[in-house]
Motif scaffolding. Structure first.
Motif, short mmCIF file in Angstrom:
data_model
loop_
_atom_site.label_atom_id
_atom_site.label_comp_id
_atom_site.label_asym_id
_atom_site.label_seq_id
_atom_site.Cartn_x
_atom_site.Cartn_y
_atom_site.Cartn_z
N TYR A 92 -8.63 -3.28 1.66
CA TYR A 92 -7.63 -2.26 1.42
C TYR A 92 -8.30 -1.11 0.66
CZ TYR A 92 -3.92 -5.48 2.85
OH TYR A 92 -3.10 -6.33 3.57
N TYR A 138 -1.83 0.47 -4.93
CA TYR A 138 -1.49 -0.87 -4.45
C TYR A 138 -0.76 -1.66 -5.52
CZ TYR A 138 -4.79 -0.08 -0.63
OH TYR A 138 -5.43 0.44 0.47
N ARG A 147 0.85 -1.19 0.00
CA ARG A 147 0.00 0.00 0.00
C ARG A 147 0.89 1.24 0.00
NH1 ARG A 147 -2.37 3.51 4.04
NH2 ARG A 147 -1.19 2.36 5.60
N VAL A 199 -5.83 0.47 6.42
CA VAL A 199 -6.39 -0.85 6.10
C VAL A 199 -7.56 -1.16 7.04
CG1 VAL A 199 -5.85 -3.32 6.04
CG2 VAL A 199 -4.17 -1.65 5.23
N ASP A 229 3.75 -0.14 3.81
CA ASP A 229 3.36 -1.20 4.74
C ASP A 229 4.50 -2.16 5.05
OD1 ASP A 229 0.91 -0.20 5.12
OD2 ASP A 229 -0.16 -1.59 3.82
#
Length: 301
Positions: A212, A31, A14, A218, A63
């Motif tokens: 997501y 993403y 992400r 998230v 992430d």
């Protein structure tokens, strides 16, 4: 104390991308998952690093996924401007094919300036990736999400997701269907509240492990968040219907009665939201036919 099990599916990178958006935080999440790049809103060093097309200097995927992922295809959840700004740039830099929803190719080309290399429909894989499209209209007519399936504990399965027991649903890149906090704008003429509520219900009931979203953090409780968003919309619907029943005879009158807060800075969004609610109520026969002309005039503005 037992160690938590690792996430048994393809990693999801992400990358929040600063972009001109009215969403809180001022970023859109791009993403990279299963070889698919989703929603490249703008080109940044961090997204370059996630895609593997440049030596980014502002860090890698947010992430914590190490290194470049590389991409085999590019797609978007929908064609609002804050989700599509760098489709052409990454198609060129990553030399990756671009895919659009088969029912909305013209809309995709108009928004991105890119002729897609291929198309997909709901339930189909996107190009050669294991990621499958899930139709989720409502926020926009072309809105779609992308399911990244889990791999079974025995290592079998292609990561495609599904409800047949062979390929568990896994996670969903859900675009502007849901947000962890607050609500999603569903306003006329783009938004369709009946479609939006149906999409939320289907995603809630599908059993995804995680969502997501296109904006913000998230979502670890898909069912709870979907229920909250559904109830929020139904609460607003009750307020709109009560305003009509109390005598409001035009859209502005409904807005005044249905919102009990200062609308500075969001008055336009409140108005388009009310129109979308009125259109749903009219379609369901819950408000009088005299609203047909009023809503028709709104559509003509």
């Amino acid at each position: 104390m037992a160690e938590p099990k690792p996430d048994p599916g393809p990693p999801v990178n992400r990358v929040p991308v600063p972009v001109d958006t009215r969403a809180p935080g001022g970023t859109t999440n791009a993403y990279v998952a299963g070889g698919l790049l989703v929603d490249p809103a703008a080109r940044t060093d961090a997204l370059d690093a996630a895609v593997g097309v440049g030596g980014g200097t502002d860090g890698g995927p947010s992430d914590g996924e190490p290194g470049a992922a590389g991409v085999d295809a590019i797609a978007v959840t929908h064609t609002h401007p804050d989700h599509v700004g760098a489709v052409a740039a990454y198609a060129d830099r990553a030399d990756a094919p671009v895919f659009a929803h088969a029912d909305h190719v013209d809309r995709f080309v108009a928004a991105t300036g890119v002729e897609p290399d291929g198309t997909f429909a709901g339930g189909e894989r996107v190009g050669d990736t294991p990621v499958r499209a899930v139709d989720t209209p409502g926020h926009a007519p072309d809105h779609v999400a992308f399911a990244v399936g889990r791999v079974r504990e025995d290592g079998r399965g292609d990561g495609r997701g599904g409800d047949d027991g062979e390929n568990p649903p896994g996670v969903l890149l859900c675009g502007d269907l849901a947000v962890a906090e607050g609500s999603v704008a569903v306003g006329a003429p783009e938004g369709d509240l009946r479609g939006y509520l149906d999409s939320l219900e289907r995603v809630r009931d599908a059993g995804y492990d995680r969502l997501y979203p296109g904006h913000g953090p998230v979502i670890d409780d898909p069912r709870g968040v979907c229920d909250r968003l559904i109830e929020h919309r139904l609460d607003r619907e009750r307020a709109v219907l009560a305003a009509v029943e109390a005598g409001a005879s035009d859209v502005d009158g409904v807005v005044d009665r249905a919102y009990e807060k200062d609308l500075s800075g969001v008055a336009d969004l409140a108005r388009t939201t009310v129109v979308a609610h009125l259109e749903k109520l009219f379609a369901e026969g819950r408000i009088d036919g005299e609203w047909a002309d009023r809503l028709g005039r709104e559509r003509g503005k």
